[in-house]
Design a protein around this motif. Structure first.
Motif, PDB file in Angstrom:
ATOM      1  N   LYS A 109      17.024 -81.818   0.600  1.00 44.36           N
ATOM      2  CA  LYS A 109      17.042 -80.817  -0.473  1.00 44.36           C
ATOM      3  C   LYS A 109      18.223 -79.863  -0.288  1.00 44.36           C
ATOM      4  N   ARG A 110      18.422 -79.426   0.956  1.00 48.09           N
ATOM      5  CA  ARG A 110      19.517 -78.506   1.243  1.00 48.09           C
ATOM      6  C   ARG A 110      20.853 -79.143   0.877  1.00 48.09           C
ATOM      7  N   ARG A 111      21.053 -80.390   1.312  1.00 43.62           N
ATOM      8  CA  ARG A 111      22.345 -81.049   1.068  1.00 43.62           C
ATOM      9  C   ARG A 111      22.587 -81.290  -0.418  1.00 43.62           C
ATOM     10  N   VAL A 112      21.554 -81.756  -1.118  1.00 43.95           N
ATOM     11  CA  VAL A 112      21.722 -82.052  -2.553  1.00 43.95           C
ATOM     12  C   VAL A 112      22.022 -80.764  -3.326  1.00 43.95           C
ATOM     13  N   GLU A 113      21.288 -79.701  -2.992  1.00 44.08           N
ATOM     14  CA  GLU A 113      21.507 -78.445  -3.718  1.00 44.08           C
ATOM     15  C   GLU A 113      22.893 -77.888  -3.442  1.00 44.08           C
ATOM     16  N   GLU A 114      23.345 -78.040  -2.209  1.00 48.98           N
ATOM     17  CA  GLU A 114      24.675 -77.554  -1.864  1.00 48.98           C
ATOM     18  C   GLU A 114      25.758 -78.358  -2.605  1.00 48.98           C
ATOM     19  N   ALA A 115      25.602 -79.685  -2.617  1.00 50.93           N
ATOM     20  CA  ALA A 115      26.577 -80.530  -3.319  1.00 50.93           C
ATOM     21  C   ALA A 115      26.561 -80.238  -4.814  1.00 50.93           C
ATOM     22  N   ALA A 116      25.359 -80.039  -5.365  1.00 57.40           N
ATOM     23  CA  ALA A 116      25.228 -79.756  -6.795  1.00 57.40           C
ATOM     24  C   ALA A 116      25.953 -78.463  -7.149  1.00 57.40           C
ATOM     25  N   LYS A 117      25.876 -77.492  -6.245  1.00 55.38           N
ATOM     26  CA  LYS A 117      26.544 -76.216  -6.474  1.00 55.38           C
ATOM     27  C   LYS A 117      28.057 -76.426  -6.517  1.00 55.38           C
ATOM     28  N   ILE A 118      28.572 -77.141  -5.525  1.00 51.27           N
ATOM     29  CA  ILE A 118      30.007 -77.406  -5.456  1.00 51.27           C
ATOM     30  C   ILE A 118      30.480 -78.134  -6.712  1.00 51.27           C
ATOM     31  N   LEU A 119      29.669 -79.063  -7.194  1.00 55.77           N
ATOM     32  CA  LEU A 119      30.065 -79.918  -8.320  1.00 55.77           C
ATOM     33  C   LEU A 119      29.615 -79.357  -9.667  1.00 55.77           C
ATOM     34  N   GLU A 179      40.404 -80.543  -0.942  1.00 55.53           N
ATOM     35  CA  GLU A 179      41.011 -79.434  -0.207  1.00 55.53           C
ATOM     36  C   GLU A 179      39.949 -78.515   0.354  1.00 55.53           C
ATOM     37  N   ARG A 180      38.907 -78.289  -0.447  1.00 54.24           N
ATOM     38  CA  ARG A 180      37.848 -77.388  -0.010  1.00 54.24           C
ATOM     39  C   ARG A 180      37.056 -77.970   1.163  1.00 54.24           C
ATOM     40  N   LEU A 181      36.717 -79.263   1.079  1.00 56.49           N
ATOM     41  CA  LEU A 181      35.898 -79.867   2.133  1.00 56.49           C
ATOM     42  C   LEU A 181      36.743 -80.346   3.303  1.00 56.49           C
ATOM     43  N   GLY A 182      38.032 -80.594   3.042  1.00 60.53           N
ATOM     44  CA  GLY A 182      38.923 -81.038   4.109  1.00 60.53           C
ATOM     45  C   GLY A 182      38.559 -82.389   4.701  1.00 60.53           C
ATOM     46  N   ILE A 183      37.914 -83.233   3.903  1.00 62.16           N
ATOM     47  CA  ILE A 183      37.495 -84.546   4.405  1.00 62.16           C
ATOM     48  C   ILE A 183      38.630 -85.551   4.221  1.00 62.16           C
ATOM     49  N   THR A 184      38.979 -86.245   5.305  1.00 60.70           N
ATOM     50  CA  THR A 184      39.999 -87.291   5.264  1.00 60.70           C
ATOM     51  C   THR A 184      39.676 -88.256   4.129  1.00 60.70           C
ATOM     52  N   SER A 185      40.655 -88.495   3.230  1.00 60.14           N
ATOM     53  CA  SER A 185      40.356 -89.299   2.052  1.00 60.14           C
ATOM     54  C   SER A 185      41.409 -90.363   1.815  1.00 60.14           C
TER      55      SER A 185
END
Ligand code: ATP
Ligand code: MG
Length: 236
Positions: A109-119, A179-185
């Motif tokens: 729940k925490r992860r989904v809500e956080e991702a939903a906020k970002i997106l 850029e925000r997450l800084g994940i290698t892409s």
């Protein structure tokens, strides 16, 4: 960090990747670009573990991953055909991959809500995919990848099903997000403009070979081959 060490790929007798070397730094956004059939998806699928490597090594971090299943690699992939489950809510679509991995409910729940906020998907979590616009659906597909909290994102032409205007908008969103997450892409496209806008560096492929691996400015100002000059569209 991802290292490609003399990667070759053959389907039967046909070589399609001819010995590719390159390093993708932690946090970097690398775009693999080139014409149809040059081997972009094949290379990406080898990094993902969806294709075997015929020769050479792929390292993620300091681990050789050649023999690891996709689920054992710390990656998340976003495809062109990002089919969402039509009978599931946005929340369930985004959480499905975590559920099957057995994560605790409150962590999911925490992860989904956080991702939903970002997106900017928070208002839509209980909707069905058919009640969303194309761009919102594409963001749900991104959300599925983000909630995994991977150390690497792999994209294969994720925007090619969208109309031109939405494609430009989503391109900017992906760039901001990375850029925000800084994940290698690692991002595959055949679209030069998309590649030049998104990539910190571009790996230009042609017929299974790297023509040049450099920053957009490098490619534009100092194309090393005629192919690169023509492909990027510089006057050289
Ligand atoms: P596109 O831009 O059209 O998606 P691509 O650069 O992603 O092209 P690949 O899908 O990597 O190209 O294909 C590279 C080459 O390998 C092509 O010649 C293709 O026909 C061949 N190929 C891809 N998958 C297979 C397979 N499973 N079996 C045999 N040959 C394949
Ligand atoms: Mg492809």
């Amino acid at each position: 960090k991802i290292a490609l060490e003399h990667i070759r790929k053959a389907y039967g007798q046909t070589q399609v990747i001819h010995g590719i070397d390159g390093e993708i730094e932690a946090g970097e956004f690398v775009v693999i670009v080139g014409p149809s059939g040059c081997g972009k998806s094949t290379l990406l699928r080898m990094i993902a573990g969806l294709e075997t490597v015929t020769e050479g090594n792929i390292r993620i971090g300091d681990q050789i991953v050649n023999n690891l299943e996709p689920s054992q690699r710390d990656i998340a992939m976003v495809f062109q055909n990002y089919a969402l489950y039509p009978h599931m809510s946005v929340f369930d679509n985004m959480s499905y991959g975590l559920k099957i991995r057995g994560l605790p409910k409150d962590e999911i729940k925490r992860r989904v809500e956080e991702a939903a906020k970002i997106l900017e998907l928070s208002p839509y979590l209980q909707r069905a995919p058919r009640q969303l616009s194309g761009g919102q659906r594409q963001r749900v597909a991104m959300g599925r990848a983000i909630v995994r909290e991977p150390s690497v994102f792999l994209f294969d032409e994720p925007l090619s099903n969208l109309d031109a205007k939405l494609r430009v908008q989503m391109r900017l969103e992906i760039k901001k997000l990375q850029e925000r997450l800084g994940i290698t892409s690692v991002y595959v496209t055949h679209d030069q403009v998309e590649a030049m806008t998104l990539g910190h560096r571009l790996m230009v492929l042609n017929g299974g070979n790297v023509e040049q691996f450099g920053t957009p400015i490098d490619l534009y100002d100092k194309p090393q081959t005629l192919f690169v000059a023509g492909f990027i569209g510089s006057p050289a």
